[in-house]
Design an enzyme around this catalytic site. Structure first.
Site, PDB file in Angstrom:
ATOM      1  N   HIS A   1      44.150  16.128  58.804  1.00  0.00           N
ATOM      2  CA  HIS A   1      44.505  16.908  57.618  1.00  0.00           C
ATOM      3  C   HIS A   1      43.498  18.020  57.335  1.00  0.00           C
ATOM      4  O   HIS A   1      42.376  18.029  57.860  1.00  0.00           O
ATOM      5  CB  HIS A   1      44.567  15.989  56.396  1.00  0.00           C
ATOM      6  CG  HIS A   1      43.286  15.263  56.159  1.00  0.00           C
ATOM      7  ND1 HIS A   1      42.202  15.837  55.516  1.00  0.00           N
ATOM      8  CD2 HIS A   1      42.882  14.006  56.479  1.00  0.00           C
ATOM      9  CE1 HIS A   1      41.207  14.971  55.447  1.00  0.00           C
ATOM     10  NE2 HIS A   1      41.590  13.853  56.032  1.00  0.00           N
TER      11      HIS A   1
ATOM     12  N   GLU B   1      44.742   6.405  56.696  1.00  0.00           N
ATOM     13  CA  GLU B   1      43.326   6.245  57.020  1.00  0.00           C
ATOM     14  C   GLU B   1      42.906   4.790  56.850  1.00  0.00           C
ATOM     15  O   GLU B   1      43.615   3.970  56.250  1.00  0.00           O
ATOM     16  CB  GLU B   1      42.490   7.172  56.126  1.00  0.00           C
ATOM     17  CG  GLU B   1      40.982   7.144  56.379  1.00  0.00           C
ATOM     18  CD  GLU B   1      40.569   7.506  57.798  1.00  0.00           C
ATOM     19  OE1 GLU B   1      40.894   6.725  58.713  1.00  0.00           O
ATOM     20  OE2 GLU B   1      39.903   8.550  57.983  1.00  0.00           O
TER      21      GLU B   1
END
Length: 214
Positions: free
Chosen positions: A16, A91
């Site tokens: 990201h 994550e």
């Protein structure tokens, strides 16, 4: 008789853009920080680069966490791609570390002298072995699809373990061994040839669209 050559998987692993947690130097884990304006600019710059390069993707798959999802949404919109959300690409769950700065984490949780890959992180968060297994699950799920050009938008910790799974390298004690760098909106490009069980790694930590990325 014409032999039909099996098609490979084309897999792009993208971290990201810069998030508020990155900008504040926080251990994010599954704490849900949005992108910064810089992170949005990084995503748009990458989309423009891929337009110039005539990059082709059949599907974007993203973590549901805001920083990954927003990055994926920007790119999918700019390139007119279909976006799918899958929590397996989230994550690491870093337990009570989530949202803390490194200094705060050290003060609250003194580090042991020796750690194994099986230890929890941040109380009861995912240790390296558990994260490695989830990365393998994510990779396995992807390879059960039809061969195509997949863009995966995820996170540095999880993508690092995906690379370990590709190479067949298990986590080591005390975090020894190789690690794979993914700066903000940096990506790796891989091919998998299922009829040969052969991987090639064509790019790693490519962020030439945004020079100053960490």
């Amino acid at each position: 008789m014409i032999e039909i050559k099996p098609q490979p998987f084309h897999i792009t692993l993208l971290r990201h853009g810069e998030s508020v947690g990155n900008a504040e130097s926080r251990w994010q884990g599954q704490a849900d920080f949005p992108l910064t304006d810089t992170g949005r600019a990084q995503a748009r710059a990458l989309a423009e680069r891929w337009k110039v390069d005539s990059a082709k993707f059949d599907l974007v798959i993203a973590s549901p966490l805001l920083r990954a999802r927003e990055t994926a949404e920007i790119i999918a919109q700019e390139l007119s791609l279909t976006l799918e959300i899958d929590p397996v690409w989230m994550e690491r769950d870093n337990g009570e570390y989530a949202g803390l700065t490194p200094t705060e984490a050290r003060q609250k949780f003194p580090q042991p002298i020796f750690t194994t890959p099986y230890d929890f992180v941040g109380g009861k968060g995912e240790g390296d072995w558990e994260l490695f297994l989830r990365a393998g699950q994510a990779l396995h799920g992807l390879l059960r699809r039809e061969p195509a050009r997949y863009l995966i938008v995820s996170h540095g910790g999880l993508l690092n373990q995906v690379m370990h799974a590709v190479l067949g390298v298990a986590p080591q004690a005390n975090k020894a061994g190789a690690s794979f760098r993914f700066g903000n909106t940096a990506f790796a490009q891989l091919k998998y040839f299922p009829h040969q069980h052969r991987w090639t790694i064509d790019r790693l930590n490519d962020h030439s669209h945004w020079k100053n990325t960490d």
